[in-house]
Design a protein around this motif. Structure first.
Motif, PDB file in Angstrom:
ATOM      1  N   HIS A 120       6.337   4.303  26.879  1.00  0.00           N
ATOM      2  CA  HIS A 120       6.097   5.446  27.615  1.00  0.00           C
ATOM      3  C   HIS A 120       5.884   5.556  28.997  1.00  0.00           C
ATOM      4  O   HIS A 120       6.346   6.079  29.727  1.00  0.00           O
ATOM      5  CB  HIS A 120       5.170   6.119  26.648  1.00  0.00           C
ATOM      6  N   LYS A 121       4.944   4.524  29.412  1.00  0.00           N
ATOM      7  CA  LYS A 121       4.419   4.592  30.680  1.00  0.00           C
ATOM      8  C   LYS A 121       5.439   3.915  31.595  1.00  0.00           C
ATOM      9  O   LYS A 121       5.934   4.479  32.753  1.00  0.00           O
ATOM     10  CB  LYS A 121       3.189   3.717  30.894  1.00  0.00           C
ATOM     11  N   GLU A 122       6.152   2.988  31.142  1.00  0.00           N
ATOM     12  CA  GLU A 122       7.279   2.479  31.919  1.00  0.00           C
ATOM     13  C   GLU A 122       8.482   3.430  32.084  1.00  0.00           C
ATOM     14  O   GLU A 122       8.902   3.369  33.233  1.00  0.00           O
ATOM     15  CB  GLU A 122       7.953   1.160  31.085  1.00  0.00           C
ATOM     16  N   ARG A 123       8.768   4.173  31.134  1.00  0.00           N
ATOM     17  CA  ARG A 123      10.020   5.085  31.193  1.00  0.00           C
ATOM     18  C   ARG A 123       9.441   6.341  32.414  1.00  0.00           C
ATOM     19  O   ARG A 123      10.148   6.710  33.283  1.00  0.00           O
ATOM     20  CB  ARG A 123      10.072   5.788  29.868  1.00  0.00           C
ATOM     21  N   ARG A 124       8.100   6.554  32.218  1.00  0.00           N
ATOM     22  CA  ARG A 124       7.583   7.678  33.131  1.00  0.00           C
ATOM     23  C   ARG A 124       7.868   7.052  34.613  1.00  0.00           C
ATOM     24  O   ARG A 124       7.930   7.950  35.403  1.00  0.00           O
ATOM     25  CB  ARG A 124       6.046   7.843  32.793  1.00  0.00           C
ATOM     26  N   GLN A 125       7.724   5.915  34.576  1.00  0.00           N
ATOM     27  CA  GLN A 125       7.354   5.597  35.982  1.00  0.00           C
ATOM     28  C   GLN A 125       9.112   5.482  36.526  1.00  0.00           C
ATOM     29  O   GLN A 125       9.159   5.885  37.730  1.00  0.00           O
ATOM     30  CB  GLN A 125       7.146   4.276  36.145  1.00  0.00           C
ATOM     31  N   LYS A 126       9.892   5.232  35.780  1.00  0.00           N
ATOM     32  CA  LYS A 126      11.336   5.411  36.106  1.00  0.00           C
ATOM     33  C   LYS A 126      11.756   6.930  36.266  1.00  0.00           C
ATOM     34  O   LYS A 126      12.529   7.315  37.121  1.00  0.00           O
ATOM     35  CB  LYS A 126      11.973   4.545  35.294  1.00  0.00           C
ATOM     36  N   ASP A 127      11.336   7.522  35.318  1.00  0.00           N
ATOM     37  CA  ASP A 127      11.781   8.957  34.914  1.00  0.00           C
ATOM     38  C   ASP A 127      10.828   9.808  34.946  1.00  0.00           C
ATOM     39  O   ASP A 127      10.330   9.728  33.644  1.00  0.00           O
ATOM     40  CB  ASP A 127      13.131   8.949  33.876  1.00  0.00           C
ATOM     41  N   SER A 128      10.366  10.976  35.788  1.00  0.00           N
ATOM     42  CA  SER A 128       9.417  11.723  35.519  1.00  0.00           C
ATOM     43  C   SER A 128       9.393  12.710  34.418  1.00  0.00           C
ATOM     44  O   SER A 128       8.694  13.381  34.148  1.00  0.00           O
ATOM     45  CB  SER A 128       8.682  12.104  36.830  1.00  0.00           C
ATOM     46  N   ASN A 129      10.894  12.837  34.056  1.00  0.00           N
ATOM     47  CA  ASN A 129      11.293  13.634  32.979  1.00  0.00           C
ATOM     48  C   ASN A 129      10.836  12.969  31.714  1.00  0.00           C
ATOM     49  O   ASN A 129      11.140  14.064  30.638  1.00  0.00           O
ATOM     50  CB  ASN A 129      12.790  14.095  33.119  1.00  0.00           C
ATOM     51  N   ALA A 130      10.792  11.942  31.215  1.00  0.00           N
ATOM     52  CA  ALA A 130      10.592  11.622  30.062  1.00  0.00           C
ATOM     53  C   ALA A 130       9.202  11.807  29.544  1.00  0.00           C
ATOM     54  O   ALA A 130       7.884  11.342  29.920  1.00  0.00           O
ATOM     55  CB  ALA A 130      10.692   9.967  30.115  1.00  0.00           C
ATOM     56  N   VAL A 131       8.923  13.097  29.060  1.00  0.00           N
ATOM     57  CA  VAL A 131       7.839  13.716  28.885  1.00  0.00           C
ATOM     58  C   VAL A 131       7.076  13.099  27.661  1.00  0.00           C
ATOM     59  O   VAL A 131       5.762  13.371  27.352  1.00  0.00           O
ATOM     60  CB  VAL A 131       7.758  15.006  29.010  1.00  0.00           C
ATOM     61  N   SER A 143       3.154  13.288  27.937  1.00  0.00           N
ATOM     62  CA  SER A 143       2.750  13.491  29.217  1.00  0.00           C
ATOM     63  C   SER A 143       2.000  15.070  29.386  1.00  0.00           C
ATOM     64  O   SER A 143       2.208  15.847  28.669  1.00  0.00           O
ATOM     65  CB  SER A 143       3.964  13.327  30.332  1.00  0.00           C
ATOM     66  N   PRO A 144       1.041  14.852  30.642  1.00  0.00           N
ATOM     67  CA  PRO A 144       0.387  16.167  30.810  1.00  0.00           C
ATOM     68  C   PRO A 144       1.543  17.271  30.874  1.00  0.00           C
ATOM     69  O   PRO A 144       1.144  18.652  30.537  1.00  0.00           O
ATOM     70  CB  PRO A 144      -0.438  16.075  31.880  1.00  0.00           C
ATOM     71  N   GLU A 145       2.718  17.178  31.385  1.00  0.00           N
ATOM     72  CA  GLU A 145       3.664  18.176  31.288  1.00  0.00           C
ATOM     73  C   GLU A 145       4.035  19.035  30.027  1.00  0.00           C
ATOM     74  O   GLU A 145       4.190  20.146  30.050  1.00  0.00           O
ATOM     75  CB  GLU A 145       4.924  17.606  31.688  1.00  0.00           C
ATOM     76  N   VAL A 146       3.821  18.508  28.970  1.00  0.00           N
ATOM     77  CA  VAL A 146       3.921  18.759  27.471  1.00  0.00           C
ATOM     78  C   VAL A 146       3.090  20.141  27.515  1.00  0.00           C
ATOM     79  O   VAL A 146       3.422  21.247  27.011  1.00  0.00           O
ATOM     80  CB  VAL A 146       3.811  17.936  26.422  1.00  0.00           C
ATOM     81  N   LEU A 147       1.921  20.002  27.904  1.00  0.00           N
ATOM     82  CA  LEU A 147       0.798  21.032  27.733  1.00  0.00           C
ATOM     83  C   LEU A 147       1.388  22.480  28.762  1.00  0.00           C
ATOM     84  O   LEU A 147       1.336  23.440  28.143  1.00  0.00           O
ATOM     85  CB  LEU A 147      -0.387  20.737  28.024  1.00  0.00           C
ATOM     86  N   ASP A 189      17.683  22.515  26.244  1.00  0.00           N
ATOM     87  CA  ASP A 189      17.489  23.013  27.629  1.00  0.00           C
ATOM     88  C   ASP A 189      17.881  21.903  28.428  1.00  0.00           C
ATOM     89  O   ASP A 189      17.403  20.811  28.566  1.00  0.00           O
ATOM     90  CB  ASP A 189      16.202  23.477  27.748  1.00  0.00           C
ATOM     91  N   ASP A 190      18.916  22.086  29.176  1.00  0.00           N
ATOM     92  CA  ASP A 190      19.438  21.041  29.905  1.00  0.00           C
ATOM     93  C   ASP A 190      19.092  21.365  31.564  1.00  0.00           C
ATOM     94  O   ASP A 190      19.609  20.433  32.437  1.00  0.00           O
ATOM     95  CB  ASP A 190      20.806  20.470  29.747  1.00  0.00           C
ATOM     96  N   ILE A 191      18.363  22.333  31.771  1.00  0.00           N
ATOM     97  CA  ILE A 191      18.193  22.744  33.171  1.00  0.00           C
ATOM     98  C   ILE A 191      17.136  22.061  33.676  1.00  0.00           C
ATOM     99  O   ILE A 191      17.170  21.376  34.590  1.00  0.00           O
ATOM    100  CB  ILE A 191      17.849  24.207  33.249  1.00  0.00           C
ATOM    101  N   MET A 192      16.010  21.879  32.944  1.00  0.00           N
ATOM    102  CA  MET A 192      14.617  21.224  33.297  1.00  0.00           C
ATOM    103  C   MET A 192      14.994  19.881  33.061  1.00  0.00           C
ATOM    104  O   MET A 192      14.537  18.902  33.916  1.00  0.00           O
ATOM    105  CB  MET A 192      13.602  21.570  32.746  1.00  0.00           C
ATOM    106  N   GLY A 193      15.968  19.381  32.367  1.00  0.00           N
ATOM    107  CA  GLY A 193      16.308  18.164  32.130  1.00  0.00           C
ATOM    108  C   GLY A 193      15.002  17.109  31.658  1.00  0.00           C
ATOM    109  O   GLY A 193      15.014  15.728  31.732  1.00  0.00           O
ATOM    110  N   PHE A 194      14.202  17.501  30.894  1.00  0.00           N
ATOM    111  CA  PHE A 194      13.107  16.783  30.179  1.00  0.00           C
ATOM    112  C   PHE A 194      13.909  15.943  28.960  1.00  0.00           C
ATOM    113  O   PHE A 194      14.616  16.352  28.386  1.00  0.00           O
ATOM    114  CB  PHE A 194      11.998  17.806  29.754  1.00  0.00           C
ATOM    115  N   LYS A 195      13.328  14.913  29.052  1.00  0.00           N
ATOM    116  CA  LYS A 195      13.891  13.998  27.853  1.00  0.00           C
ATOM    117  C   LYS A 195      12.699  13.662  26.972  1.00  0.00           C
ATOM    118  O   LYS A 195      11.253  13.298  27.230  1.00  0.00           O
ATOM    119  CB  LYS A 195      14.249  12.920  28.441  1.00  0.00           C
ATOM    120  N   ILE A 196      13.077  13.416  25.860  1.00  0.00           N
ATOM    121  CA  ILE A 196      12.153  13.103  24.941  1.00  0.00           C
ATOM    122  C   ILE A 196      12.677  11.460  24.036  1.00  0.00           C
ATOM    123  O   ILE A 196      14.144  11.246  23.809  1.00  0.00           O
ATOM    124  CB  ILE A 196      12.006  14.133  23.518  1.00  0.00           C
TER     125      ILE A 196
END
Lengths: 457, 711
Positions: free
Chosen positions: B144-155, B232-236, B259-266
């Motif tokens: 999770h952390k590694e993905r977050r560093q590459k892509d801040s949308n991986a929440v 990630s904290p963004e979830v809240l 929702d593909d506007i914000m581009g958050f990924k799971i």
């Protein structure tokens, strides 16, 4: 092997205009100086398949193809050429020649296939699973010139063209979902029941249907008879079989139909055989599904298997079904897939027929082919191109990434790039062609320039 | 904002030690464990004699989580009291604090509430307090952390697990809904999630855009959602931004995927050998209890003291025994059984595959199989219990019997020799009156249940007179009634094993489904066929008519049970008619159908009493039909409907067709003109169609004569 082979060689495809004509049907288009049909026939010959039916569209084509085959394959293959009406589609063609089909399994091959995958391997996979249909899939070719191409080709997108969307099981042996033709552009609709039965499905967009199918004859004929509207094997018959695989309407009827004939015993044998096979290996999801939970089945479930044979990525497989594919295939057969050409390449990695005459300071680069009796003047340069038989080429001519068929006359100082020139074309002096396709017998005027044009009489 | 800032710091510096936090939702916001959860919060329910929340907390501690925020809503006081007394309060590297709220009605509300508290500023584990797991979190956290560093949308990283190989086991093991997921095999990104799949639809539709980006995707039916999420904290803040998100999966996950506007990924993380499962309903309570006893959840097993549980010894055949057990020599304890501290077991009693809590008194000649008996339960001699749950303080008087799937809530007393029917739920509290299947209301209902509970509990205690009919002589408790829909689904969630007939039905259903959709597909698959379009249109109309009829029937039955005013029924029927876009006649026939159905379902012994039932129903509700029967055509429609019922769904009416027709005529629901027209219409029909016309020949003749006389 109790396989009957049907080669669907088609007629004069409009997609390949202006290269094909009444005199040169699609199946006889030269690829590296021999008809494309010969690649399929050689492949079948290598698999020791000598009896086959070649189906063409139109009687004119029948004559041409028959002549060529009897000349080229005399004593080698036993070929029956049959003609069907035009525009009947692949399913229609098989329907029309149904009375010729007698073997238990039918191998259907498209006549425009250039590949080095053994049909025997597909047939074996078909037999191993006792499948209703087995289809050959290969990695989708990268359209446009590959890395070896010139800069002109590089701006083209390298994305594989989406030919099919296929769903496979985990072992990549069974076909669970297929979208072909127009459906490729739509959302993917997966049947939940199949998904429930297999648990996991992989959906691929990077595979191409190579148009080589093994069918159980009874199944094929059932479908063709019952579904008179089906025109295409790829877009109608195969998707239908895939969709109905867990609720087969076919085998049920197949058995009933067989009762009328003498095939009863034969079918019994086959049932036995499939049972033996089922016991020998872990049962596929079809058998598990057919049994139901705890071996209890509320109603006897008829299933049939749709299998795939996925060709190894190192194998070459392409279909000659567009202008682009035509130049790609030519390029590959004298280049990356040179083992298919059947010629021995010289130390310079090219093939120059001994009877060809080259002028002074004329260079023929690697990955080139120069046919029998062709002549070239002085200071010419040929790179990555195929030149057919008996062409007369003047001096100071540049030919790059092009295909030139037979009996073409090229005047002095012409420059040809990325162009396909059909037979009997005449290019007058200093003509400049780039990314053009020229139909047979056309005369290109002296000094004219053409870019990306389609020229025909 | 605060949370987002925290997340960035985390990514950039990464050096200072950020303590790993977790949010534990100690409320499931559902009503699946009712009636037990009216008195006790779900997370405190014991599973193999240890409250569920202890399993979750013990796992969080073992996974190096340092701070846990326990969110409690219903029965929050009980949870806080329990935690204060538990061992979790004084751990050196593990702090547990509670967040209390009383107006949250969903997980979404809870997370919004926590966001406002501003206590989370880094990655956190989101888990509900009913999860049993022993997975090692490090790897998933690292990913999770590694993905977050590459892509801040991986929440979010969702933990999933391979489910069982057989499709039937998969669907029934945990009693949860069927789950379909699509995952990108290369990146493990979740592309599609569907856990409330509509059984009517035989196909799953995946967006073609998935394949535009990936050469291949895999679609799964064989995975199980563990309900452990690394967020990630963004979830809240996402929950706060989208105030309509209620359910974690149904709203949040699906919302992000669509929702593909914000581009958050799971993304997903699959565990293979570790254990993780959530106790969602009685069925999963049963399966997970068995898993614990069979040690799949090691080290969280009864003989390891991971919380304040009693020391227990593991004996051969998977029998766990705490201390101070009084067991008669002739008692037989079968394999995979847990017996708690201070329990006594009488002679010739046979116990197998069961959990028995602390301080239980079990008499002699008792048969217990697959039961979960909590603390201080008394079972007198000669009882027979199969696949049941008995809460604290239950008393079973001698000779009483529990059929499979029974749930007895706290302090229920089952009278002597009383047989509690299968799947019953018995509680000292009466069933809450408002039962609405609407999701939002269900949440609200749950919440109001708390206050409601306290009142009734007191009332209940003061009440000494119990109706003997409910749970036998000397028994105490109400048997909760189940609506018809609940009853249909009950076997799926119950502790009792699924009866074989249901399994067969299940497979049959799958099979039928397949049949249907193949036909659909074929219709679609044939290109250029003009008819195909029309056919499917017809199907649609038929379908919607059927659904409409069902709706009307449900509305009517509810109205009957709840004694809704006639005007209101008409209003509801009208709104249904508008939403399905149907004619007045359809309403009439559908309403008529539901009335006759009601008459049929009311107990009757002979055709005569059936007619009487129909008469009663018609006198009471007949006037409802009036607004819809404005033309003769409508009345004919009703007769045709009745005829159809007689020959298909309700053959019992066939014998009394004429009587009922006459009754309808008497009550002015159907006029003679309609009957005569109907008879005329049928003149040319097949013999088989004329059965009922022939039956009513005399009646029609009489009508004819009557009208002639009038002339």
């Amino acid at each position: 092997m109790d396989f009957q082979v049907v080669v669907l060689a088609g007629g004069t495809s409009t997609k390949l205009a202006p290269l094909v004509s009444k005199d040169v049907p699609k199946s006889l288009l030269p690829v590296a100086n021999r008809p494309v049909l010969s690649y399929v026939l050689d492949l079948l010959e290598q698999s020791n398949i000598k009896d086959l039916i070649v189906v063409v569209e139109g009687e004119d084509t029948e004559g041409l193809v028959e002549n060529w085959i009897s000349e080229a394959y005399v004593d080698r293959l036993h070929v029956q050429v049959a003609s069907v009406g035009e525009e009947v589609g692949t399913a229609g063609a098989l329907r029309a020649i149904a009375h010729h089909l007698t073997a238990s399994d039918i191998l259907v091959v498209s006549g425009d296939l250039v590949c080095d995958i053994s049909p025997g391997a597909v047939a074996a996979a078909h037999r191993r699973h006792d499948a209703a249909v087995t289809a050959l899939f290969c990695a989708a070719p990268i359209s446009g010139p590959t890395e070896s191409g010139t800069s002109s080709g590089k701006d083209k997108t390298k994305k594989p063209v989406r030919h099919n969307i296929v769903g496979l099981d985990l072992t990549q042996q069974f076909l669970l979902y297929i979208a072909a033709g127009m459906e490729v552009e739509k959302d993917i609709k997966v049947q939940k029941s199949i998904l429930r039965a297999v648990g996991k499905m992989e959906i691929h967009a990077d595979l191409m249907d190579a148009h080589l199918y093994a069918f159980k004859r009874s199944v094929l004929q059932q479908v063709l008879n019952q579904k008179q509207t089906f025109r295409s094997l790829k877009q109608d018959v195969l998707p239908y079989l895939v969709k109905s695989q867990l609720r087969s309407e076919i085998l049920l009827n197949g058995v009933q139909a067989a009762e009328n004939g003498n095939e009863d015993n034969y079918n019994m044998d086959k049932v036995m055989l499939s049972q033996l096979l089922a016991n020998a290996s872990t049962p596929s999801f079809h058998e598990v599904y057919a049994l139901g939970p705890n071996g209890f089945s509320p109603a006897e479930r008829k299933t049939h298997k749709c299998c795939v044979y996925i060709a190894n990525k190192t194998k070459y497989c392409a279909r000659l079904n567009s202008i682009q594919a035509y130049s790609d295939v030519n390029r590959d057969v004298i280049g990356d897939a040179s083992h298919l050409s059947g010629c021995t390449f010289s130390v310079h990695n090219n093939v120059i027929h001994p009877s060809a005459v080259l002028g002074s300071k004329t260079t023929v680069g690697p990955q080139c082919m120069l046919g029998e009796g062709s002549q070239m003047g002085d200071k010419c340069s040929v790179k990555r191109s195929v030149i057919g038989r008996h062409c007369r080429i003047g001096s100071n001519v540049k030919i790059v990434n092009s295909v030139i068929m037979n009996h073409v006359t090229i005047g002095d100082g012409c420059s040809i790039q990325g162009t396909i020139i059909s037979s009997n074309v005449q290019l007058q002096e200093r003509a400049l062609l780039r990314d053009c396709q020229i139909g047979a017998g056309y005369v290109v005027a002296a000094g004219s320039e053409h870019k990306g044009e389609l020229l025909r009489k | 904002m605060g949370a987002k800032k925290g997340g960035k710091e985390d990514a950039v510096e990464d050096m200072p030690h950020v303590p790993l936090k977790a949010i534990l939702l100690a409320d499931s916001f559902t009503t699946k464990f009712r009636p037990i959860t009216l008195e006790c919060p779900k997370v405190l329910l014991p599973i193999v004699n240890t409250p569920m929340i202890d399993y979750t907390l013990a796992w969080l501690e073992s996974a190096n989580v340092e701070e846990v925020f326990v969110f409690c809503c219903s029965h929050s006081k009980q949870i806080i009291d329990y935690l204060d007394k538990s061992k979790w309060v004084n751990q050196p590297n593990f702090s547990v604090s509670t967040i209390e709220s009383h107006n949250c009605i969903s997980a979404g509300d809870a997370l919004r509430f926590i966001y406002d508290k501003n206590v989370i500023n880094g990655d956190f584990v989101l888990i509900s307090g009913d999860t049993v797991s022993n997975m090692i979190l490090t790897e998933a956290l690292q990913e999770h952390k590694e993905r977050r560093q590459k892509d801040s949308n991986a929440v979010m990283t969702m933990v999933i697990k391979q489910s069982k190989p057989s499709q039937i086991t998969r669907q029934t093991r945990l009693g949860t809904d069927e789950l379909f997921m699509a995952i990108d095999p290369a990146t493990k990104q979740l592309l599609y999630y569907d856990d409330k799949s509509d059984d009517q639809k035989g196909t799953l539709t995946l967006d073609k855009a998935f394949l535009a980006e990936n050469p291949s995707i895999s679609v799964h039916n064989d995975k199980q959602d563990c309900y452990i999420d690394i967020c990630s904290p963004e979830v809240l803040s996402l929950f706060t931004d989208n105030f309509d998100y209620q359910h974690l999966r149904r709203h949040f996950v699906k919302g992000l995927l669509v929702d593909d506007i914000m581009g958050f990924k799971i993304f997903t993380h699959e565990i293979h050998s570790d254990y993780a499962a959530r106790i969602d309903n009685f069925r999963s309570y049963d399966s997970i209890s068995k898993d614990i006893i069979q040690r799949w959840t090691y080290p969280f097993v009864p003989d390891v003291q991971f919380s304040l549980n009693n020391p227990t010894n593991l004996e051969r055949h998977g029998i766990y025994r705490a201390s101070e057990i009084l067991q008669s020599r002739s008692a037989e304890i079968g394999p995979f059984t847990y017996i708690g501290k201070g329990s006594s077991i009488g002679g010739k009693t046979v116990i197998s595959n069961s959990v028995i809590g602390d301080g239980c008194k079990i008499g002699s000649n008792v048969l217990i199989d697959g039961c979960y008996i909590w603390n201080n339960v008394t079972i007198e001699d000669g009882c027979n219990l199969k696949q049941a749950i008995l809460c604290d303080g239950v008393v079973m008087k001698s000779g009483s019997v529990l059929e499979p799937g029974v749930v007895l809530s706290f302090n229920v007393v089952v009278g002597q020799e009383f047989v509690v029917p299968a799947y019953s739920k018995v509680s000292l509290l009466p069933q809450p009156v408002t039962q609405d299947s609407d999701e939002e209301l269900e949440y609200a209902d749950n919440n109001s249940g708390i206050i409601h509970t306290i009142d009734t509990l007191e009332n209940g205690n003061s009440r000494t007179e119990w109706e003997s009919s409910e749970v036998g002589i000397g028994g105490r408790g109400f048997i909760w009634s189940m609506s018809e829909v609940d009853h249909e689904e009950e076997w799926r969630h119950s502790v009792a094993p699924i009866p074989e007939t249901k399994l067969i039905e299940l497979t049959q259903m799958v099979f039928d489904n397949l049949e249907l959709n193949i036909q659909d597909d074929i219709v679609l698959a044939v290109p250029g066929e003009q008819e195909s379009g029309n056919e499917s249109d017809d199907d649609n109309i038929d379908d919607s008519l059927q659904i409409f009829e069902k709706e009307i029937e449900a509305t009517f039955l509810r109205a009957v049970h709840e004694k809704v005013k006639d005007d209101h029924i008409i209003l509801e029927v009208n709104s249904l008619r508008l939403s399905y876009n149907l004619a007045l006649e359809d309403c009439a026939s559908a309403l008529f159908y539901s009335m006759m159905k009601l008459a049929l379902d009311t107990t009757h012994t002979s055709p005569a009493s059936l007619v009487k039932n129909a008469n009663d129903v018609m006198s009471r509700y007949g006037k409802l039909l009036k607004p819809y029967l404005q033309s003769v055509d409508g009345e004919i429609e009703v007769i045709l409907k009745f005829e159809e019922m007689c020959s298909e769904s309700a053959k019992e009416f066939a014998a009394v067709f004429v009587q009922i027709l006459h009754m309808l005529y008497d009550k002015d629901i159907i006029q003679e003109e309609a009957i005569l027209n109907w008879a005329e219409e049928k003149e040319g029909a097949d013999e088989s169609d004329k059965v009922f016309v022939k039956q009513s020949e005399k009646f029609i003749q009489w009508l004819n004569e009557a009208s002639e006389e009038e002339d």
